[in-house]
Write a protein that holds these residues in place. Sequence first.
Motif, PDB file in Angstrom:
ATOM      1  N   PRO A   1      49.908  65.545  75.552  1.00 30.24           N
ATOM      2  CA  PRO A   1      48.673  64.971  76.110  1.00 30.24           C
ATOM      3  C   PRO A   1      48.608  65.159  77.625  1.00 30.24           C
ATOM      4  O   PRO A   1      49.614  65.058  78.328  1.00 30.24           O
ATOM      5  N   GLY A   2      47.422  65.424  78.136  1.00 32.29           N
ATOM      6  CA  GLY A   2      47.226  65.538  79.566  1.00 32.29           C
ATOM      7  C   GLY A   2      47.094  64.174  80.221  1.00 32.29           C
ATOM      8  O   GLY A   2      46.958  63.157  79.538  1.00 32.29           O
ATOM      9  N   PRO A   3      47.103  64.141  81.545  1.00 32.76           N
ATOM     10  CA  PRO A   3      47.002  62.857  82.260  1.00 32.76           C
ATOM     11  C   PRO A   3      45.754  62.063  81.908  1.00 32.76           C
ATOM     12  O   PRO A   3      45.776  60.839  81.887  1.00 32.76           O
ATOM     13  N   ASP A   4      44.657  62.772  81.597  1.00 34.01           N
ATOM     14  CA  ASP A   4      43.418  62.070  81.277  1.00 34.01           C
ATOM     15  C   ASP A   4      43.491  61.325  79.956  1.00 34.01           C
ATOM     16  O   ASP A   4      42.642  60.477  79.669  1.00 34.01           O
ATOM     17  N   GLN A   5      44.505  61.642  79.129  1.00 39.86           N
ATOM     18  CA  GLN A   5      44.663  60.979  77.838  1.00 39.86           C
ATOM     19  C   GLN A   5      45.613  59.781  77.908  1.00 39.86           C
ATOM     20  O   GLN A   5      45.835  59.112  76.904  1.00 39.86           O
ATOM     21  N   LEU A   6      46.183  59.541  79.077  1.00 40.88           N
ATOM     22  CA  LEU A   6      47.158  58.454  79.233  1.00 40.88           C
ATOM     23  C   LEU A   6      46.544  57.219  79.882  1.00 40.88           C
ATOM     24  O   LEU A   6      47.253  56.364  80.404  1.00 40.88           O
ATOM     25  N   GLY A   7      45.224  57.118  79.837  1.00 39.33           N
ATOM     26  CA  GLY A   7      44.537  56.012  80.509  1.00 39.33           C
ATOM     27  C   GLY A   7      44.997  54.642  80.046  1.00 39.33           C
ATOM     28  O   GLY A   7      45.218  53.739  80.864  1.00 39.33           O
ATOM     29  N   VAL A   8      45.146  54.463  78.731  1.00 39.84           N
ATOM     30  CA  VAL A   8      45.545  53.149  78.210  1.00 39.84           C
ATOM     31  C   VAL A   8      46.951  52.788  78.678  1.00 39.84           C
ATOM     32  O   VAL A   8      47.240  51.635  79.035  1.00 39.84           O
ATOM     33  N   VAL A   9      47.844  53.779  78.694  1.00 37.35           N
ATOM     34  CA  VAL A   9      49.218  53.533  79.159  1.00 37.35           C
ATOM     35  C   VAL A   9      49.202  53.117  80.627  1.00 37.35           C
ATOM     36  O   VAL A   9      49.879  52.159  81.031  1.00 37.35           O
ATOM     37  N   CYS A  10      48.425  53.828  81.438  1.00 35.38           N
ATOM     38  CA  CYS A  10      48.348  53.505  82.872  1.00 35.38           C
ATOM     39  C   CYS A  10      47.713  52.136  83.096  1.00 35.38           C
ATOM     40  O   CYS A  10      48.144  51.390  83.983  1.00 35.38           O
ATOM     41  N   GLU A  11      46.705  51.803  82.297  1.00 38.91           N
ATOM     42  CA  GLU A  11      46.073  50.489  82.421  1.00 38.91           C
ATOM     43  C   GLU A  11      47.055  49.373  82.082  1.00 38.91           C
ATOM     44  O   GLU A  11      47.085  48.326  82.745  1.00 38.91           O
ATOM     45  N   ALA A  12      47.874  49.598  81.045  1.00 38.66           N
ATOM     46  CA  ALA A  12      48.875  48.590  80.673  1.00 38.66           C
ATOM     47  C   ALA A  12      49.898  48.414  81.792  1.00 38.66           C
ATOM     48  O   ALA A  12      50.277  47.287  82.144  1.00 38.66           O
TER      49      ALA A  12
END
Length: 417
Positions: free
Chosen positions: A82-93
Amino acid sequence: MTFSTTHRPHGRSRSVLRIGGRAASTPLRNADRIAEHVLRSFQTSVTPSGPLPAEQLREDVTQLTRTCLELVTEMLDKREVPGPDQLGVVCEAATQWAHDGVPLSTVLRACHEGVRVAFGLVTAPAKAADVDELLIAGDLMLEMLNAIIAGASDAYVAEQLLVAKEQHSAAETLASALLSGRGSAALSRQAGVHVADSYQVVALSIPDDDDVSMTATVAARRRLRRLRAAIATVFSPHALAVLSATGGTLLVPLGDENGPIFEADTLAELSESAEVTLTATVVISGTEQIPESADQAHELLTLIHAGQRAPGLYHMSDLDIEFQLTRGGSVTRRIATILDPLRSYPELLDTVRAYLANDMNRQRTARRLYVHPNTVDHRLRRVAQLTTIDLATSTGICRAAIALLAYDHGRNDPGQT
């Protein structure tokens, strides 16, 4: 040799990754069961710390696990990390946990546990013929874990920096308010710091260092940053500080038996951490009297510099005579005039100053002035001729010390020149 998914031959690169005769992502379809398994593993291996209640932490870990499973499933089916744009939920957590004060190690361990458990489930049904697919799965999982940890760490640190900046700004605002006599309950709540009934009001002086490998501005900024960090370590969240590159004011609350106070050992610790020799004065003050006490503490600091005292921690009792002389008036001005005849002979004034600073030891005085001891004797005799102060007597020494204090104060006070 590089074992990267971008270089390893995959055969049909866009085909679904298969292990054990079925799609590798098949064991990950039951998200609820796997999330529960990850949570048990996480709770066994990690002792949660921080302000979050156990139930909230459980919910957050479960949600993060679900997200990671979805990402891993898609990755195995597409053979793409997955690219960085797909890790939004992880970054939000990670951002939310940083805001809630959950340690970064807990955040990263939660991410790691999710990927580890998923990898174990994916590889469990593997057979001898699945070696190539296993190697590809391993590469994908490692790159996936690297992407998740990098994204979560960046998001966590960014939020921590933002929170720290907000807290520092609010605390500095409260400190400025107290120093100006405008302390209020509203500001206290905003800063998250309790306003005590009394404080140690500390005036700090930061000297220039001898580092010539960088510009003065950069060196000053680094000294200040090191000092801020040291104060935060020793006193946080108790003390309030308003600092600049040359020094500032520190308010240390009193009344808490377990709270740190400013002592000589504290100053030494701050000096060591900041990598600069600090000088400080301390005045005990009620909250309402902080503005006047801060003025007094900084006035004492000025006296220390004017008298060329050694760096260290000073209280009013160490400078009571000097402080009284700075109250001004006709007596102080008259005492200062005793040394007026030496204005035209700066070497004689320097000799008096050095002689008193070295406890009337002519040998040390000579070394400090880079002259012969006989030259010191000659200059002291000349001082006696010009001022009637005989530094060979106890009375003369006393008069010279008091006159020098008054003289230095008058020289540093534009209103008395």
